[in-house]
Scaffold this motif. Structure first.
Motif, PDB file in Angstrom:
ATOM      1  N   THR A   1       0.650  -5.452  16.015  1.00 58.57           N
ATOM      2  CA  THR A   1      -0.068  -5.819  17.195  1.00 58.57           C
ATOM      3  C   THR A   1      -1.251  -4.596  17.427  1.00 58.57           C
ATOM      4  OG1 THR A   1       1.848  -4.719  18.417  1.00 58.57           O
ATOM      5  CG2 THR A   1       2.021  -7.187  18.214  1.00 58.57           C
ATOM      6  N   ASP A   2      -1.080  -3.445  16.982  1.00 58.80           N
ATOM      7  CA  ASP A   2      -2.038  -2.451  17.343  1.00 58.80           C
ATOM      8  C   ASP A   2      -2.934  -2.345  16.415  1.00 58.80           C
ATOM      9  OD1 ASP A   2      -0.470  -2.028  19.601  1.00 58.80           O
ATOM     10  OD2 ASP A   2       0.397   0.190  18.955  1.00 58.80           O
ATOM     11  N   LEU A   3      -2.793  -3.127  15.128  1.00 61.79           N
ATOM     12  CA  LEU A   3      -3.711  -3.066  14.166  1.00 61.79           C
ATOM     13  C   LEU A   3      -4.749  -4.202  13.938  1.00 61.79           C
ATOM     14  CD1 LEU A   3      -4.330  -1.251  11.794  1.00 61.79           C
ATOM     15  CD2 LEU A   3      -2.737  -2.481  10.154  1.00 61.79           C
ATOM     16  N   VAL A   4      -4.056  -5.560  14.135  1.00 62.14           N
ATOM     17  CA  VAL A   4      -4.640  -6.726  13.790  1.00 62.14           C
ATOM     18  C   VAL A   4      -6.013  -6.603  14.711  1.00 62.14           C
ATOM     19  CG1 VAL A   4      -2.847  -7.969  12.928  1.00 62.14           C
ATOM     20  CG2 VAL A   4      -3.505  -8.138  15.531  1.00 62.14           C
ATOM     21  N   GLY A   5      -7.214  -7.429  14.157  1.00 63.61           N
ATOM     22  CA  GLY A   5      -8.333  -7.485  15.040  1.00 63.61           C
ATOM     23  C   GLY A   5      -9.237  -6.332  14.896  1.00 63.61           C
ATOM     24  N   TRP A   6      -9.739  -6.189  16.081  1.00 61.67           N
ATOM     25  CA  TRP A   6     -10.546  -5.241  16.508  1.00 61.67           C
ATOM     26  C   TRP A   6     -10.152  -3.770  15.723  1.00 61.67           C
ATOM     27  CZ3 TRP A   6     -15.363  -3.591  16.649  1.00 61.67           C
ATOM     28  CH2 TRP A   6     -15.789  -2.528  17.284  1.00 61.67           C
TER      29      TRP A   6
ATOM     30  N   ASP B   1      -0.347  -6.298   0.474  1.00 64.20           N
ATOM     31  CA  ASP B   1       1.183  -6.547   0.016  1.00 64.20           C
ATOM     32  C   ASP B   1       1.406  -7.850   0.560  1.00 64.20           C
ATOM     33  OD1 ASP B   1       1.579  -6.502   2.682  1.00 64.20           O
ATOM     34  OD2 ASP B   1       2.597  -4.565   2.790  1.00 64.20           O
ATOM     35  N   LEU B   2       2.647  -8.296   0.542  1.00 62.07           N
ATOM     36  CA  LEU B   2       3.170  -9.853   1.143  1.00 62.07           C
ATOM     37  C   LEU B   2       3.507 -10.080   2.347  1.00 62.07           C
ATOM     38  CD1 LEU B   2       4.869 -10.532  -2.543  1.00 62.07           C
ATOM     39  CD2 LEU B   2       2.516 -11.197  -1.718  1.00 62.07           C
ATOM     40  N   ARG B   3       3.330  -9.199   3.137  1.00 61.79           N
ATOM     41  CA  ARG B   3       3.786  -9.398   4.560  1.00 61.79           C
ATOM     42  C   ARG B   3       2.657 -10.337   5.298  1.00 61.79           C
ATOM     43  NH1 ARG B   3       5.654  -4.068   6.828  1.00 61.79           N
ATOM     44  NH2 ARG B   3       5.614  -2.763   4.950  1.00 61.79           N
ATOM     45  N   ASP B   4       3.049 -11.085   6.219  1.00 62.18           N
ATOM     46  CA  ASP B   4       2.519 -12.260   6.896  1.00 62.18           C
ATOM     47  C   ASP B   4       1.023 -11.829   7.295  1.00 62.18           C
ATOM     48  OD1 ASP B   4       4.623 -13.971   6.349  1.00 62.18           O
ATOM     49  OD2 ASP B   4       5.330 -13.886   8.136  1.00 62.18           O
ATOM     50  N   SER B   5       1.112 -10.568   7.944  1.00 60.38           N
ATOM     51  CA  SER B   5      -0.072  -9.974   8.476  1.00 60.38           C
ATOM     52  C   SER B   5      -1.196  -9.549   7.593  1.00 60.38           C
ATOM     53  CB  SER B   5       0.168  -8.903   9.608  1.00 60.38           C
ATOM     54  OG  SER B   5       0.917  -7.722   8.890  1.00 60.38           O
ATOM     55  N   SER B   6      -0.781  -9.337   6.448  1.00 59.84           N
ATOM     56  CA  SER B   6      -1.888  -8.505   5.577  1.00 59.84           C
ATOM     57  C   SER B   6      -2.941  -9.339   5.035  1.00 59.84           C
ATOM     58  CB  SER B   6      -0.934  -8.268   4.241  1.00 59.84           C
ATOM     59  OG  SER B   6       0.098  -7.179   4.391  1.00 59.84           O
TER      60      SER B   6
ATOM     61  N   VAL C   1     -11.144  -6.335   7.067  1.00 56.57           N
ATOM     62  CA  VAL C   1     -11.421  -5.092   6.334  1.00 56.57           C
ATOM     63  C   VAL C   1     -12.785  -5.670   5.502  1.00 56.57           C
ATOM     64  CG1 VAL C   1     -11.170  -3.603   4.375  1.00 56.57           C
ATOM     65  CG2 VAL C   1      -9.404  -4.002   5.991  1.00 56.57           C
ATOM     66  N   ALA C   2     -12.836  -6.875   4.985  1.00 56.47           N
ATOM     67  CA  ALA C   2     -13.833  -7.360   4.131  1.00 56.47           C
ATOM     68  C   ALA C   2     -15.129  -7.611   5.123  1.00 56.47           C
ATOM     69  CB  ALA C   2     -13.730  -8.751   3.698  1.00 56.47           C
TER      70      ALA C   2
ATOM     71  N   ASN D   1       2.451  -2.423   9.971  1.00 53.06           N
ATOM     72  CA  ASN D   1       1.597  -2.733   8.668  1.00 53.06           C
ATOM     73  C   ASN D   1       0.587  -1.268   8.678  1.00 53.06           C
ATOM     74  OD1 ASN D   1       0.384  -3.743   6.443  1.00 53.06           O
ATOM     75  ND2 ASN D   1       0.074  -5.713   7.310  1.00 53.06           N
ATOM     76  N   GLY D   2      -0.447  -1.248   7.776  1.00 53.23           N
ATOM     77  CA  GLY D   2      -1.199  -0.316   7.571  1.00 53.23           C
ATOM     78  C   GLY D   2      -2.304  -0.417   6.666  1.00 53.23           C
ATOM     79  N   LEU D   3      -3.032   0.834   6.651  1.00 53.91           N
ATOM     80  CA  LEU D   3      -4.317   0.727   5.651  1.00 53.91           C
ATOM     81  C   LEU D   3      -4.302   2.072   4.901  1.00 53.91           C
ATOM     82  CD1 LEU D   3      -7.094  -0.282   8.147  1.00 53.91           C
ATOM     83  CD2 LEU D   3      -5.911  -1.493   6.577  1.00 53.91           C
ATOM     84  N   LYS D   4      -4.478   1.855   3.539  1.00 52.57           N
ATOM     85  CA  LYS D   4      -4.607   3.148   2.548  1.00 52.57           C
ATOM     86  C   LYS D   4      -5.880   3.020   1.965  1.00 52.57           C
ATOM     87  CE  LYS D   4       0.327   3.439   1.215  1.00 52.57           C
ATOM     88  NZ  LYS D   4       1.307   3.320   0.004  1.00 52.57           N
ATOM     89  N   PHE D   5      -6.547   4.257   2.160  1.00 48.14           N
ATOM     90  CA  PHE D   5      -8.121   4.160   1.804  1.00 48.14           C
ATOM     91  C   PHE D   5      -7.933   5.084   0.315  1.00 48.14           C
ATOM     92  CE2 PHE D   5      -7.955   4.136   6.358  1.00 48.14           C
ATOM     93  CZ  PHE D   5      -8.606   2.744   6.769  1.00 48.14           C
ATOM     94  N   TYR D   6      -9.098   4.724  -0.440  1.00 50.49           N
ATOM     95  CA  TYR D   6      -9.275   5.389  -1.418  1.00 50.49           C
ATOM     96  C   TYR D   6     -10.841   5.611  -1.733  1.00 50.49           C
ATOM     97  CZ  TYR D   6      -4.427   4.626  -3.043  1.00 50.49           C
ATOM     98  OH  TYR D   6      -3.291   4.610  -3.382  1.00 50.49           O
TER      99      TYR D   6
END
Length: 475
Positions: free
Chosen positions: A16-21, A48-53, A60-61, A106-111
């Motif tokens: 809820t803190d990550l989706v959207g903006w 990954d296979l989470r519903d929110s991913s 992100v795109a 959920n989360g974001l990993k950056f490379y």
């Protein structure tokens, strides 16, 4: 207050803190922070296979397109597979995953093109976050270009590097659950000659933690292995950068032991591990160099770079969760396995099983021969960081430390890189550190038996709680 924080590997928080903006803002901040680099303005995106991913990946795109980056959608695939694709293209990467944490997070990993971001990069992202303009509606863009072959190239990384006979005759249960590598892992093991049985596939996300095992997972694994039908059971966490391996009796193998076996199987000269890894590396590993770091893959990667700069030879790192980082190209019977300096679950699974088969031994017997001891860990939740910090500072003072440890012995060695790790007599150790992303004090212990290690942890948490309560009363 937002739950979003950078931890030991990437940004994490409540869905809820990550989706959207928020996901748009953090992704945009990442692109801003690297916009002055000379590399191509291209980013590969995985999930990954989470519903929110899926939705977060699309966000992100959009952020990439608005920042002037070409977005390549690699779909659902392991984090190390996405990192490999980024290195191949010389591109940046963003993986949408919460790893092993529950599905409400959920989360974001950056490379970067050469691997995981560093702690300095995290600071740069947070600094750029303030420059991202808040808008009423997020910009939209055309769908990202699809790249379905990235996971196949990751498959070939291993199928090209190892002999097709390395697992011949082994009977392996693959606990598929909701791992993004569930089909890949099943196919690879069969490719190397194992008799493979997929079990436990789930359409609902299963939070497999390869360090803190859930009771239901332990019970399930023991029940499966009680049949005697399998030599081992394997699985991974959600994004397949951490392995889980159980022996024929259903006993889960510690992640640092998987790393030890893998490094020996690959004839690694120098290993880099966090301070939470067991002492068997120094005692029986047979490595030319062992270096210890703070907890977190960015620190392990920095340690590997230092080892390579010092001319240490072939270099690898691994963590207590089992994730293995290959810092050098390795030659295996004339075949090349290229470096992949990010946490990976596939390599330690393959190498551990292959090592047992090559030794003509059951996995349990191979582990016993290492004399790696036993480890345990637990935590004191709801412990304010100021209390943890004050306790750790006192424990760093020799007079207090001697008094504190009197019921269990005296310190032989002291490592204060990340909290304080104290070596005791009899091959024992106790380690206290404050969590980097939660208000809790963690305690780890090593001893000859599992019971002794658990007793040491429980003593440590009880004694630490008493010491902190006393300090609060005095203040």
């Amino acid at each position: 207050m937002s739950s979003l924080k950078f931890g030991t590997s990437g940004l994490r928080g409540l869905v809820t803190d990550l989706v959207g903006w928020p996901s748009y803002a953090y992704a945009s901040a990442f692109f801003r922070s690297v916009s002055t680099d000379d590399g191509p303005r291209m980013v590969v995106i995985g999930r990954d296979l989470r519903d929110s991913s899926l939705g977060i990946a699309a966000t992100v795109a959009c952020a990439a397109a608005a920042s002037g980056f070409e977005a390549i959608d690699c779909g659902a695939l392991p984090t190390p597979a996405l990192a490999l694709e980024a290195m191949r293209r010389g591109a940046y990467a963003v993986m949408v995953t919460g790893s092993h944490i529950p599905e409400d997070r959920n989360g974001l990993k950056f490379y970067r093109p050469d691997g995981e971001i560093t702690k300095d990069d995290e600071i740069a992202i947070l600094a750029a976050l303030g420059d991202v303009t808040v808008v009423g509606e997020m910009p939209t863009s055309e769908p990202a270009t699809s790249e379905p072959d990235a996971i196949e190239r990751y498959h070939r990384r291993y199928s090209d590097a190892f002999s097709p006979e390395i697992l011949r005759g082994l009977r392996i249960a693959v606990y598929q659950q909701s791992s993004v590598a569930r089909d890949l892992l099943t196919d690879l093991l069969a490719r190397f000659g194992a008799s493979v049985t997929p079990i436990g596939r789930s359409d609902k996300f299963v939070p497999i933690d390869t360090e803190a095992h859930r009771l239901e997972d332990i019970a399930f694994i023991r029940e499966v292995m009680a049949s005697g039908d399998y030599d081992a059971l394997v699985t991974t966490d959600g994004d397949a950068d951490r392995p889980l391996v159980a022996d024929g009796a259903g006993r889960i193998v510690r992640g640092d032991v998987l790393g030890l076996i893998t490094a020996r199987y690959l004839s690694i000269a120098a290993v880099v591990v966090p301070v939470t890894a067991g002492s068997a590396l120094e005692q029986s590993g047979g490595f030319g160099r062992v270096a210890r770091t703070k907890v977190g893959s960015p620190f392990v990667i920095a340690g590997m770079e230092q080892a390579k700069a010092a001319g240490a030879g072939t270099v690898a790192g691994f963590e207590a969760n089992g994730g293995f980082l290959l810092g050098s190209d390795i030659t295996i019977d004339g075949r090349i396995l290229p470096a992949l300096p990010t946490r990976d679950a596939m390599l330690p699974i393959l190498a551990t099983l292959a090592a047992a088969r090559a030794a003509g031994a059951k996995l349990a017997d191979l582990i016993t021969s290492l004399d790696a001891g036993e480890m345990a860990s637990d935590r004191l939740p709801n412990t304010p960081s100021e209390q943890s910090s004050a306790f750790l500072a006192r424990l760093g003072v020799e007079i207090f430390r001697a008094e504190f440890l009197q019921p269990i012995g005296s310190s032989r060695t002291v490592d204060q890189q990340d909290g304080i790790r104290i070596g005791l007599d009899g091959g024992r150790s106790i380690h206290f550190r404050a969590s980097g992303n939660a208000p809790e004090l963690r305690c780890y212990a090593q001893a000859k038996t599992a019971r002794d290690a658990q007793d040491l942890v429980q003593w440590g948490l009880t004694a630490a709680a008493a010491a902190m309560a006393e300090q609060v009363e005095r203040s």
